[in-house]
Write a protein that holds these residues in place. Structure first.
Motif, PDB file in Angstrom:
ATOM      1  N   ARG A  52      16.813  85.016  15.498  1.00  0.00           N
ATOM      2  CA  ARG A  52      15.729  84.411  14.636  1.00  0.00           C
ATOM      3  C   ARG A  52      15.244  85.228  13.691  1.00  0.00           C
ATOM      4  NH1 ARG A  52      11.505  80.953  17.992  1.00  0.00           N
ATOM      5  NH2 ARG A  52      13.499  79.784  17.715  1.00  0.00           N
ATOM      6  N   VAL A  53      14.905  86.557  14.080  1.00  0.00           N
ATOM      7  CA  VAL A  53      14.547  87.440  12.917  1.00  0.00           C
ATOM      8  C   VAL A  53      15.589  87.760  11.835  1.00  0.00           C
ATOM      9  CG1 VAL A  53      13.870  89.940  12.428  1.00  0.00           C
ATOM     10  CG2 VAL A  53      13.003  88.748  14.553  1.00  0.00           C
ATOM     11  N   ALA A  55      17.631  85.410  10.934  1.00  0.00           N
ATOM     12  CA  ALA A  55      17.530  84.198  10.074  1.00  0.00           C
ATOM     13  C   ALA A  55      16.240  84.442   8.891  1.00  0.00           C
ATOM     14  CB  ALA A  55      17.433  82.857  10.661  1.00  0.00           C
ATOM     15  N   TRP A  56      15.160  84.950   9.446  1.00  0.00           N
ATOM     16  CA  TRP A  56      13.924  85.385   8.624  1.00  0.00           C
ATOM     17  C   TRP A  56      14.245  86.196   7.532  1.00  0.00           C
ATOM     18  CZ3 TRP A  56      10.146  86.430  13.300  1.00  0.00           C
ATOM     19  CH2 TRP A  56       9.799  85.170  13.768  1.00  0.00           C
ATOM     20  N   LEU A  57      15.234  87.397   8.214  1.00  0.00           N
ATOM     21  CA  LEU A  57      15.499  88.286   6.971  1.00  0.00           C
ATOM     22  C   LEU A  57      16.455  87.604   5.782  1.00  0.00           C
ATOM     23  CD1 LEU A  57      16.252  91.217   9.298  1.00  0.00           C
ATOM     24  CD2 LEU A  57      14.232  90.936   7.822  1.00  0.00           C
ATOM     25  N   SER A  59      16.218  84.504   4.744  1.00  0.00           N
ATOM     26  CA  SER A  59      15.590  83.654   3.840  1.00  0.00           C
ATOM     27  C   SER A  59      14.252  84.660   3.050  1.00  0.00           C
ATOM     28  CB  SER A  59      14.602  82.634   4.812  1.00  0.00           C
ATOM     29  OG  SER A  59      13.618  83.382   5.692  1.00  0.00           O
ATOM     30  N   TRP A  61      11.954  87.278   4.109  1.00  0.00           N
ATOM     31  CA  TRP A  61      11.225  88.017   4.908  1.00  0.00           C
ATOM     32  C   TRP A  61      11.437  89.362   4.835  1.00  0.00           C
ATOM     33  CZ3 TRP A  61      10.859  90.112   9.762  1.00  0.00           C
ATOM     34  CH2 TRP A  61       9.606  90.681  10.128  1.00  0.00           C
ATOM     35  N   ARG A  62      10.591  90.212   4.595  1.00  0.00           N
ATOM     36  CA  ARG A  62      10.812  91.709   4.810  1.00  0.00           C
ATOM     37  C   ARG A  62       9.629  92.195   5.604  1.00  0.00           C
ATOM     38  NH1 ARG A  62      14.863  89.804   3.493  1.00  0.00           N
ATOM     39  NH2 ARG A  62      16.062  90.329   1.814  1.00  0.00           N
ATOM     40  N   TRP A  66      11.416  97.674   6.674  1.00  0.00           N
ATOM     41  CA  TRP A  66      12.257  97.674   5.541  1.00  0.00           C
ATOM     42  C   TRP A  66      12.808  98.763   4.975  1.00  0.00           C
ATOM     43  CZ3 TRP A  66      15.897  93.878   5.617  1.00  0.00           C
ATOM     44  CH2 TRP A  66      16.630  93.810   4.573  1.00  0.00           C
TER      45      TRP A  66
END
Length: 71
Positions: A52-53, A55-57, A59, A61-62, A66
């Motif tokens: 899930r994380v 997938a966020w990365l 899309s 999201w940082r 990072w």
């Protein structure tokens, strides 16, 4: 997310296993095992929270962890 998809996503993000491990607060060896084909005896399935994380990365999201100088 399959091990192959997980590995491909990490590579597209330009992260090493160590960098992704720091973001996910896990050891690089664990990342390596998540990326192994399921046929390997030391392979582990990709952790659902890590998927899930990832997938966020992907899309955009940082997190604060990072690596500096990365888009």
């Amino acid at each position: 997310m399959t091990p192959e998809e997980f590995k491909e996503a990490r590579r597209k993000l330009g992260l090493t296993q160590s960098e992704l491990g720091a973001i996910l607060d896990t050891a690089p060896q664990t990342i390596r095992k998540w990326e192994m084909p399921d046929t390997r005896s030391t392979a582990r399935g990709v952790n659902p929270v890590a998927a899930r994380v990832m997938a966020w990365l992907m899309s955009g999201w940082r997190p604060p962890q990072w690596p500096q100088g990365r888009a």
